[in-house]
Scaffold this motif. Structure first.
Motif, mmCIF file in Angstrom:
data_model
loop_
_atom_site.group_PDB
_atom_site.id
_atom_site.type_symbol
_atom_site.label_atom_id
_atom_site.label_comp_id
_atom_site.label_asym_id
_atom_site.label_seq_id
_atom_site.Cartn_x
_atom_site.Cartn_y
_atom_site.Cartn_z
ATOM 1 N N TYR A 9 0.833 -1.209 0.000
ATOM 2 C CA TYR A 9 0.000 0.000 0.000
ATOM 3 C C TYR A 9 0.867 1.258 0.000
ATOM 4 C CZ TYR A 9 -4.332 -2.586 0.748
ATOM 5 O OH TYR A 9 -5.406 -3.408 0.600
ATOM 6 N N GLU A 10 1.914 1.224 0.802
ATOM 7 C CA GLU A 10 2.813 2.371 0.855
ATOM 8 C C GLU A 10 3.476 2.593 -0.506
ATOM 9 O OE1 GLU A 10 5.496 3.754 4.456
ATOM 10 O OE2 GLU A 10 6.481 2.172 3.307
ATOM 11 N N GLY A 11 3.838 1.508 -1.172
ATOM 12 C CA GLY A 11 4.450 1.598 -2.486
ATOM 13 C C GLY A 11 3.521 2.179 -3.543
ATOM 14 N N LYS A 12 2.213 2.046 -3.319
ATOM 15 C CA LYS A 12 1.230 2.602 -4.254
ATOM 16 C C LYS A 12 0.900 4.055 -3.933
ATOM 17 C CE LYS A 12 -0.918 -1.815 -5.249
ATOM 18 N NZ LYS A 12 -2.148 -2.634 -5.205
ATOM 19 N N GLY A 13 1.579 4.613 -2.918
ATOM 20 C CA GLY A 13 1.396 6.017 -2.603
ATOM 21 C C GLY A 13 0.474 6.293 -1.431
ATOM 22 N N TYR A 14 -0.065 5.249 -0.814
ATOM 23 C CA TYR A 14 -0.939 5.440 0.341
ATOM 24 C C TYR A 14 -0.122 5.702 1.599
ATOM 25 C CZ TYR A 14 -4.777 3.520 -2.420
ATOM 26 O OH TYR A 14 -5.723 3.306 -3.381
ATOM 27 N N THR A 15 -0.684 6.437 2.529
ATOM 28 C CA THR A 15 -0.096 6.639 3.840
ATOM 29 C C THR A 15 -0.990 5.950 4.862
ATOM 30 O OG1 THR A 15 0.836 8.769 3.209
ATOM 31 C CG2 THR A 15 0.598 8.348 5.570
ATOM 32 N N LEU A 16 -0.465 4.930 5.520
ATOM 33 C CA LEU A 16 -1.246 4.220 6.530
ATOM 34 C C LEU A 16 -1.116 4.958 7.853
ATOM 35 C CD1 LEU A 16 -0.234 0.599 5.560
ATOM 36 C CD2 LEU A 16 -2.311 1.819 4.959
ATOM 37 N N ILE A 17 -2.213 5.503 8.305
ATOM 38 C CA ILE A 17 -2.171 6.320 9.515
ATOM 39 C C ILE A 17 -2.463 5.512 10.767
ATOM 40 C CG2 ILE A 17 -2.698 8.455 8.314
ATOM 41 C CD1 ILE A 17 -5.591 8.148 9.354
ATOM 42 N N ALA A 18 -3.073 4.329 10.629
ATOM 43 C CA ALA A 18 -3.408 3.533 11.816
ATOM 44 C C ALA A 18 -3.258 2.056 11.516
ATOM 45 C CB ALA A 18 -4.828 3.821 12.274
ATOM 46 N N ASN A 19 -2.870 1.317 12.531
ATOM 47 C CA ASN A 19 -2.767 -0.134 12.480
ATOM 48 C C ASN A 19 -3.436 -0.654 13.747
ATOM 49 O OD1 ASN A 19 -2.057 -2.758 11.862
ATOM 50 N ND2 ASN A 19 0.060 -2.528 12.503
ATOM 51 N N VAL A 20 -4.412 -1.540 13.595
ATOM 52 C CA VAL A 20 -5.154 -2.084 14.729
ATOM 53 C C VAL A 20 -4.943 -3.586 14.769
ATOM 54 C CG1 VAL A 20 -7.443 -2.336 15.763
ATOM 55 C CG2 VAL A 20 -6.895 -0.275 14.470
ATOM 56 N N GLY A 21 -4.602 -4.108 15.942
ATOM 57 C CA GLY A 21 -4.407 -5.541 16.076
ATOM 58 C C GLY A 21 -4.473 -5.973 17.519
ATOM 59 N N ASN A 22 -4.536 -7.294 17.714
ATOM 60 C CA ASN A 22 -4.603 -7.821 19.071
ATOM 61 C C ASN A 22 -3.368 -8.641 19.445
ATOM 62 O OD1 ASN A 22 -5.402 -9.926 17.309
ATOM 63 N ND2 ASN A 22 -6.460 -10.975 18.952
ATOM 64 N N ARG A 23 -2.382 -8.717 18.544
ATOM 65 C CA ARG A 23 -1.143 -9.446 18.835
ATOM 66 C C ARG A 23 0.045 -8.521 18.601
ATOM 67 N NH1 ARG A 23 -2.020 -15.323 16.025
ATOM 68 N NH2 ARG A 23 -3.989 -15.766 17.073
ATOM 69 N N SER A 24 1.102 -8.750 19.339
ATOM 70 C CA SER A 24 2.287 -7.907 19.172
ATOM 71 C C SER A 24 2.873 -8.055 17.770
ATOM 72 C CB SER A 24 3.329 -8.235 20.229
ATOM 73 O OG SER A 24 3.724 -9.589 20.135
ATOM 74 N N THR A 25 2.707 -9.222 17.151
ATOM 75 C CA THR A 25 3.238 -9.425 15.807
ATOM 76 C C THR A 25 2.503 -8.586 14.766
ATOM 77 O OG1 THR A 25 1.807 -11.358 15.512
ATOM 78 C CG2 THR A 25 4.052 -11.767 16.292
ATOM 79 N N ASP A 26 1.295 -8.114 15.075
ATOM 80 C CA ASP A 26 0.553 -7.258 14.149
ATOM 81 C C ASP A 26 1.258 -5.924 13.920
ATOM 82 O OD1 ASP A 26 -1.450 -9.179 13.982
ATOM 83 O OD2 ASP A 26 -2.693 -8.228 15.524
#
Length: 46
Positions: A9-26
């Motif tokens: 996604y970043e390579g396509k020009g998107y900026t990921l502003i949030a990441n949500v997960g329930n495991r540390s590996t996320d």
């Protein structure tokens, strides 16, 4: 797997502003601005 998706996604020009997960590996590898850790609820979210 999730890191690879974030990089694509970043390579396509998107900026990921949030990441949500329930495991540390996320949250490994970065490529997002802010992480939000959810409780695991004793495996009920897996």
């Amino acid at each position: 797997m999730k890191l690879g998706c974030r990089k694509q996604y970043e390579g396509k020009g998107y900026t990921l502003i949030a990441n949500v997960g329930n495991r540390s590996t996320d949250f490994e590898g970065g490529h997002y601005d802010k992480g939000f850790k959810l409780p695991d609820y004793d495996g009920a979210l897996s």
